[in-house]
Design a protein around this motif. Sequence first.
Motif, short mmCIF file in Angstrom:
data_model
loop_
_atom_site.label_atom_id
_atom_site.label_comp_id
_atom_site.label_asym_id
_atom_site.label_seq_id
_atom_site.Cartn_x
_atom_site.Cartn_y
_atom_site.Cartn_z
N ALA A 108 -57.43 57.52 61.86
CA ALA A 108 -58.34 58.12 62.88
C ALA A 108 -59.81 58.71 62.29
CB ALA A 108 -57.88 59.19 63.55
N GLY A 109 -59.59 58.56 61.09
CA GLY A 109 -60.94 58.86 60.13
C GLY A 109 -60.49 59.36 58.69
N ILE A 110 -61.70 59.55 58.07
CA ILE A 110 -61.52 60.49 56.64
C ILE A 110 -61.95 61.83 56.74
CG2 ILE A 110 -62.31 60.02 54.22
CD1 ILE A 110 -63.08 57.06 54.87
N LYS A 111 -60.86 62.67 56.26
CA LYS A 111 -61.23 63.85 56.12
C LYS A 111 -61.45 64.35 54.46
CE LYS A 111 -59.90 68.59 57.72
NZ LYS A 111 -58.95 69.22 58.56
N VAL A 112 -62.47 64.83 54.06
CA VAL A 112 -62.71 65.29 52.79
C VAL A 112 -62.21 66.81 52.65
CG1 VAL A 112 -64.28 65.67 50.73
CG2 VAL A 112 -64.43 63.81 52.32
N LEU A 113 -61.29 67.06 51.49
CA LEU A 113 -60.75 68.37 51.35
C LEU A 113 -61.62 68.84 50.05
CD1 LEU A 113 -56.93 68.10 52.39
CD2 LEU A 113 -59.09 68.75 53.70
N GLY A 114 -61.37 70.19 49.81
CA GLY A 114 -62.10 70.87 48.72
C GLY A 114 -61.47 70.93 47.72
N THR A 115 -60.06 70.32 47.30
CA THR A 115 -59.25 70.64 46.33
C THR A 115 -60.10 70.04 44.84
OG1 THR A 115 -57.61 70.32 47.56
CG2 THR A 115 -57.07 70.05 45.32
N GLY A 116 -60.20 70.81 43.81
CA GLY A 116 -60.60 70.16 42.60
C GLY A 116 -62.11 70.54 42.70
N ASP A 117 -62.89 70.07 41.27
CA ASP A 117 -64.16 70.22 41.23
C ASP A 117 -65.12 68.76 41.35
OD1 ASP A 117 -63.82 73.01 41.14
OD2 ASP A 117 -63.45 72.62 38.92
N LEU A 118 -66.06 68.72 41.80
CA LEU A 118 -66.80 67.76 42.00
C LEU A 118 -67.93 67.71 41.01
CD1 LEU A 118 -67.33 64.77 43.51
CD2 LEU A 118 -68.87 66.22 44.95
N LYS A 119 -68.10 66.75 40.08
CA LYS A 119 -68.79 66.53 38.88
C LYS A 119 -70.20 65.60 39.06
CE LYS A 119 -65.36 68.16 35.60
NZ LYS A 119 -64.64 67.86 34.39
N ARG A 120 -70.32 64.96 40.27
CA ARG A 120 -71.15 64.06 40.39
C ARG A 120 -72.00 64.31 41.55
NH1 ARG A 120 -69.32 62.78 36.32
NH2 ARG A 120 -68.30 60.74 35.77
N LYS A 121 -73.30 63.96 41.65
CA LYS A 121 -74.04 64.01 42.69
C LYS A 121 -73.92 62.79 43.77
CE LYS A 121 -78.99 64.52 44.00
NZ LYS A 121 -80.33 64.69 43.49
N LEU A 122 -73.07 63.20 44.75
CA LEU A 122 -72.90 61.77 45.57
C LEU A 122 -73.43 62.04 47.04
CD1 LEU A 122 -69.32 61.42 44.26
CD2 LEU A 122 -71.33 60.28 43.62
N VAL A 123 -73.31 61.05 47.84
CA VAL A 123 -73.85 61.03 49.45
C VAL A 123 -72.39 60.56 50.07
CG1 VAL A 123 -75.36 60.27 51.21
CG2 VAL A 123 -76.07 60.52 49.08
N ILE A 124 -71.71 61.50 50.34
CA ILE A 124 -70.36 61.03 50.95
C ILE A 124 -70.54 60.91 52.48
CG2 ILE A 124 -68.01 61.63 51.14
CD1 ILE A 124 -68.48 63.56 48.46
N HIS A 125 -70.01 59.70 53.10
CA HIS A 125 -69.97 59.53 54.27
C HIS A 125 -68.34 59.58 54.90
CE1 HIS A 125 -74.19 58.07 54.81
NE2 HIS A 125 -73.94 57.64 53.64
N ALA A 126 -68.25 60.53 55.59
CA ALA A 126 -66.90 60.73 56.18
C ALA A 126 -66.91 61.31 57.48
CB ALA A 126 -65.94 61.75 55.39
#
Length: 221
Positions: A108-126
Motif C-alpha cells: 500500500a506504500g512505503i513508510k520510513v521509520l526513524g530507527t537508527g542514524d542516517l549518515k547520508r544526505k539523501l532525497v527520499i521519496h516515500a
Amino acid sequence: MKLHELKPPPGSHHPRKRVGRGPGSGHGKTATRGQKGQKARTSVNMPKTFEGGQTRLTMRTPKLRGFHNRWKKRFAVLNLTRLNRFENGAEIQPESLLEAGIIKDVGAGIKVLGTGDLKRKLVIHAHQFSAQARRKIEAAGGTAAVIEVPAPIRPKTKRAKNQPKPVAPVTVEKEPSEAEGDAAPAKGSKKAKGEKGAKGEAVRASGTEDSGKPDKGKKKS
C-alpha cells in the motif's frame, strides 16, 4: 567398517516380496496382514491423517479465528539504517529500493521509520514518514518527499446507477389578488351555505315566495 555402513553394491535390486503363495513361502496364509483387524481387510481406506482413533493433528492445531480485515493496508516498513548504503546526495525512489533488495513489495506504500542514524544526505521519496524519521533526515541535510496517492474511485450505488436521484418538488405560494377575493366562494363551502340560508329567510319574511300549489285549508268559491 561398521554395521550401519553396510550398503548393497551399486546396480543391485532387492527381490520383490511375493505374498499369498502358499504356506511354504512363509507369507502364504495371511499374506503378511496379521490376524483380523481393520488392516487385514481388502477394503481398507484410511486417510493419511488417521492416528489410530485419537484426535488427529489437524484437529488439535489452533485455527485462525476472529475478524480479519480484507482491505487492511499493509505498508513496506523501511528504517533509516538501511539507507546508508546509498551514495551521498542520491535520490531514492521506490524502484531503486526494489532493485537494491531492501524491500520486497511496495504494498500500500512505503513508510520510513526513524530507527537508527542516517549518515547520508539523501532525497527520499516515500508515501509516509514518521516524525522522528523526518527530523533525522532533515538534520542530515536531506529531504523527505511525500508521494501523493490519488483517492480511490468509489463505485456508484445501485439506486443511483439505475434510477435518477429523487428531487423534491418546489412549491411557490401565490398571493391572493383582488379579483380572486371578489369571486364567489366555492360550492359546498361554509360561506356559500351561510349566504344561501340568509337569502331564503329574507324571501320568506317578505312574503314574496310562491310555491304554486293551492292551499288545502281554503274552500273554492
